[in-house]
Scaffold this active site. Structure first.
Site, PDB file in Angstrom:
ATOM      1  N   GLN A 102       0.853  -1.195   0.000  1.00 34.93           N
ATOM      2  CA  GLN A 102       0.000   0.000   0.000  1.00 34.93           C
ATOM      3  C   GLN A 102       0.883   1.237   0.000  1.00 34.93           C
ATOM      4  OE1 GLN A 102      -3.412  -0.627   3.004  1.00 34.93           O
ATOM      5  NE2 GLN A 102      -1.880  -2.159   3.505  1.00 34.93           N
ATOM      6  N   HIS A 120      -1.493   1.276  -4.330  1.00 39.71           N
ATOM      7  CA  HIS A 120      -1.955   2.672  -4.298  1.00 39.71           C
ATOM      8  C   HIS A 120      -1.111   3.583  -5.179  1.00 39.71           C
ATOM      9  CE1 HIS A 120      -4.028   1.776  -0.191  1.00 39.71           C
ATOM     10  NE2 HIS A 120      -4.778   1.456  -1.215  1.00 39.71           N
ATOM     11  N   CYS A 128       1.057  15.261 -15.292  1.00 41.17           N
ATOM     12  CA  CYS A 128       0.386  16.531 -15.599  1.00 41.17           C
ATOM     13  C   CYS A 128      -1.093  16.265 -15.837  1.00 41.17           C
ATOM     14  CB  CYS A 128       1.021  17.155 -16.837  1.00 41.17           C
ATOM     15  SG  CYS A 128       0.084  18.557 -17.461  1.00 41.17           S
ATOM     16  N   CYS A 131      -1.708  17.485 -19.929  1.00 39.75           N
ATOM     17  CA  CYS A 131      -1.195  16.769 -21.107  1.00 39.75           C
ATOM     18  C   CYS A 131      -0.802  15.334 -20.804  1.00 39.75           C
ATOM     19  CB  CYS A 131       0.000  17.518 -21.709  1.00 39.75           C
ATOM     20  SG  CYS A 131       1.505  17.377 -20.705  1.00 39.75           S
ATOM     21  N   SER A 190      -2.533  -1.180   9.134  1.00 43.35           N
ATOM     22  CA  SER A 190      -3.630  -1.111  10.103  1.00 43.35           C
ATOM     23  C   SER A 190      -4.830  -1.911   9.598  1.00 43.35           C
ATOM     24  CB  SER A 190      -4.029   0.336  10.345  1.00 43.35           C
ATOM     25  OG  SER A 190      -4.500   0.912   9.143  1.00 43.35           O
TER      26      SER A 190
HETATM   27  P1  NAD Z   1      -1.555   2.996   8.471  1.00 45.08           P
HETATM   28  O1  NAD Z   1      -0.843   4.300   8.613  1.00 45.08           O
HETATM   29  O2  NAD Z   1      -3.026   2.975   8.473  1.00 45.08           O
HETATM   30  O3  NAD Z   1      -1.101   2.001   9.641  1.00 45.08           O
HETATM   31  C1  NAD Z   1       0.236   1.814   9.971  1.00 45.08           C
HETATM   32  C2  NAD Z   1       0.310   0.519  10.763  1.00 45.08           C
HETATM   33  O4  NAD Z   1       1.689   0.225  10.997  1.00 45.08           O
HETATM   34  C3  NAD Z   1      -0.357   0.586  12.136  1.00 45.08           C
HETATM   35  O5  NAD Z   1      -1.156  -0.562  12.285  1.00 45.08           O
HETATM   36  C4  NAD Z   1       0.808   0.592  13.121  1.00 45.08           C
HETATM   37  O6  NAD Z   1       0.495  -0.105  14.308  1.00 45.08           O
HETATM   38  C5  NAD Z   1       1.876  -0.141  12.350  1.00 45.08           C
HETATM   39  N1  NAD Z   1       3.265   0.212  12.685  1.00 45.08           N
HETATM   40  C6  NAD Z   1       3.774   1.431  12.991  1.00 45.08           C
HETATM   41  N2  NAD Z   1       5.111   1.363  13.172  1.00 45.08           N
HETATM   42  C7  NAD Z   1       5.451   0.056  12.967  1.00 45.08           C
HETATM   43  C8  NAD Z   1       6.696  -0.634  12.995  1.00 45.08           C
HETATM   44  N3  NAD Z   1       7.860  -0.020  13.259  1.00 45.08           N
HETATM   45  N4  NAD Z   1       6.685  -1.963  12.739  1.00 45.08           N
HETATM   46  C9  NAD Z   1       5.513  -2.616  12.468  1.00 45.08           C
HETATM   47  N5  NAD Z   1       4.315  -1.998  12.422  1.00 45.08           N
HETATM   48  C10 NAD Z   1       4.284  -0.677  12.659  1.00 45.08           C
HETATM   49  O7  NAD Z   1      -0.957   2.329   7.202  1.00 45.08           O
HETATM   50  P2  NAD Z   1      -1.664   1.541   6.032  1.00 45.08           P
HETATM   51  O8  NAD Z   1      -2.425   0.409   6.598  1.00 45.08           O
HETATM   52  O9  NAD Z   1      -0.590   1.277   5.067  1.00 45.08           O
HETATM   53  O10 NAD Z   1      -2.708   2.564   5.383  1.00 45.08           O
HETATM   54  C11 NAD Z   1      -2.366   3.919   5.146  1.00 45.08           C
HETATM   55  C12 NAD Z   1      -2.376   4.382   3.692  1.00 45.08           C
HETATM   56  O11 NAD Z   1      -1.512   5.495   3.633  1.00 45.08           O
HETATM   57  C13 NAD Z   1      -1.800   3.399   2.754  1.00 45.08           C
HETATM   58  O12 NAD Z   1      -2.789   3.160   1.847  1.00 45.08           O
HETATM   59  C14 NAD Z   1      -0.619   4.101   2.041  1.00 45.08           C
HETATM   60  O13 NAD Z   1      -0.929   4.284   0.674  1.00 45.08           O
HETATM   61  C15 NAD Z   1      -0.534   5.454   2.624  1.00 45.08           C
HETATM   62  N6  NAD Z   1       0.789   5.779   3.230  1.00 45.08           N
HETATM   63  C16 NAD Z   1       1.953   5.362   2.645  1.00 45.08           C
HETATM   64  C17 NAD Z   1       3.188   5.650   3.234  1.00 45.08           C
HETATM   65  C18 NAD Z   1       4.437   5.159   2.565  1.00 45.08           C
HETATM   66  O14 NAD Z   1       4.466   5.008   1.357  1.00 45.08           O
HETATM   67  N7  NAD Z   1       5.484   4.841   3.334  1.00 45.08           N
HETATM   68  C19 NAD Z   1       3.238   6.365   4.422  1.00 45.08           C
HETATM   69  C20 NAD Z   1       2.021   6.806   4.998  1.00 45.08           C
HETATM   70  C21 NAD Z   1       0.806   6.482   4.394  1.00 45.08           C
HETATM   71 ZN    ZN Z   2       1.517  19.150 -19.233  1.00 45.77          ZN
END
Ligand code: NAD
Ligand code: ZN
Length: 248
Positions: A102, A120, A128, A131, A190
């Site tokens: 994700q 995602h 853009c 275009c 989560s």
């Molecule tokens: P979330 O933010 O909803 O949940 C994060 C989960 O990770 C929680 O359950 C938490 O308990 C756990 N966590 C935190 N630190 C941890 C660690 N050190 N080790 C293990 N677990 C840990 O994340 P999600 O479920 O991915 O959903 C959020 C959405 O936000 C995703 O769809 C994503 O696209 C986006 N997102 C992406 C990034 C990224 O690319 N790194 C960062 C933030 C949000």
């Molecule tokens: Zn453009």
């Protein structure tokens, strides 16, 4: 050593069709804050005000200024941690086949995994809205907000905002990877964002074992996960890999 880690190592060492589902938590130890949970971005800002496509269309400068600028800053500096490296090692060992992530940070590819479904989308590129031209995010100048293409169109990240559809190709490849694995490793999610959170259910119904790694319990922990390893993903992967190497 935690007995859950020993059990997971035994299961993984004997498997050759593992799919991983990862979320923001796996990148926390690389310095990228998650959305939910302790220290999450949602403690500071309201998701619907910044991460919904309607919010972006209404005021792209505001979303760039607050959310995308901050993401760019942290993602530019982030490097894979022990958990990303552990998953790459599992692929080299012939255990892990596919990662459904994700995350939009590109850290799995940087760690060396070759079959990564970016459910995602990806933050590495901007598109853009006029275009359809693309530019790498690290080359985008932040002097003027919102950043624009040479044609004058507004740039947007190639990731999915809340309120947008998941690409059909990502959806069908993910369903296949979930329904054909013998183990699904669910790391740092989560499990509240749909339809990604449905992938472990698909895997479970198709007969896979679900091994969950998270620093907190999630909606999957009680009813879906066969094994729950509580803690930070980086530390856990270090121990897990050590155990698996001993068994192979
Ligand atoms: P979330 O933010 O909803 O949940 C994060 C989960 O990770 C929680 O359950 C938490 O308990 C756990 N966590 C935190 N630190 C941890 C660690 N050190 N080790 C293990 N677990 C840990 O994340 P999600 O479920 O991915 O959903 C959020 C959405 O936000 C995703 O769809 C994503 O696209 C986006 N997102 C992406 C990034 C990224 O690319 N790194 C960062 C933030 C949000
Ligand atoms: Zn453009």
């Amino acid at each position: 050593m935690n007995s859950q880690i020993k059990n997971a190592a035994r299961d993984l060492a004997a498997a050759d069709r593992v799919t991983a589902l990862t979320g923001a938590g796996i990148s926390v130890e690389s310095g990228i804050p998650p959305f939910r949970g302790k220290g999450g971005l949602w403690e500071k800002i309201d998701p619907m005000e910044y991460a919904h496509i309607d919010a972006f269309m209404k005021d792209p400068a505001k979303v760039w200024q607050v959310l995308i600028r901050e993401m760019k800053d942290v993602v530019d500096r982030a490097r894979p941690n022990a958990a990303h490296q552990g998953l790459a090692r599992l692929e080299t060992m012939g255990i892990l086949k596919t990662i459904i992530t994700q995350n939009v940070d590109g850290l799995h590819q940087l760690a060396g995994n070759t079959d990564v479904i970016e459910f995602h989308g990806s933050f590495a590129w901007q598109r853009c809205m006029n275009c359809d031209g693309r530019i790498e995010t690290r080359r985008v100048s932040l002097v003027d907000m919102p950043p624009k293409c040479l044609c004058g169109g507004i740039l947007r990240p190639e990731c999915v905002f809340f309120g947008e559809m998941i690409s059909l190709d990502h959806m069908s490849r993910s369903r296949l990877a979930a329904s054909s694995c013998d183990i699904m490793l669910v790391v740092g999610t989560s499990a509240t964002v749909q339809p990604a959170a449905y992938m472990p259910i698909i895997a479970k119904r198709a007969g896979a074992r679900i091994i969950e790694i998270n620093s907190e319990r999630t909606p999957l922990t009680r009813d879906v996960s066969d094994l729950f390893i509580e803690g930070k993903a980086g530390n856990i992967f270090d121990c897990l890999l050590m155990e698996i190497e001993k068994l192979r």
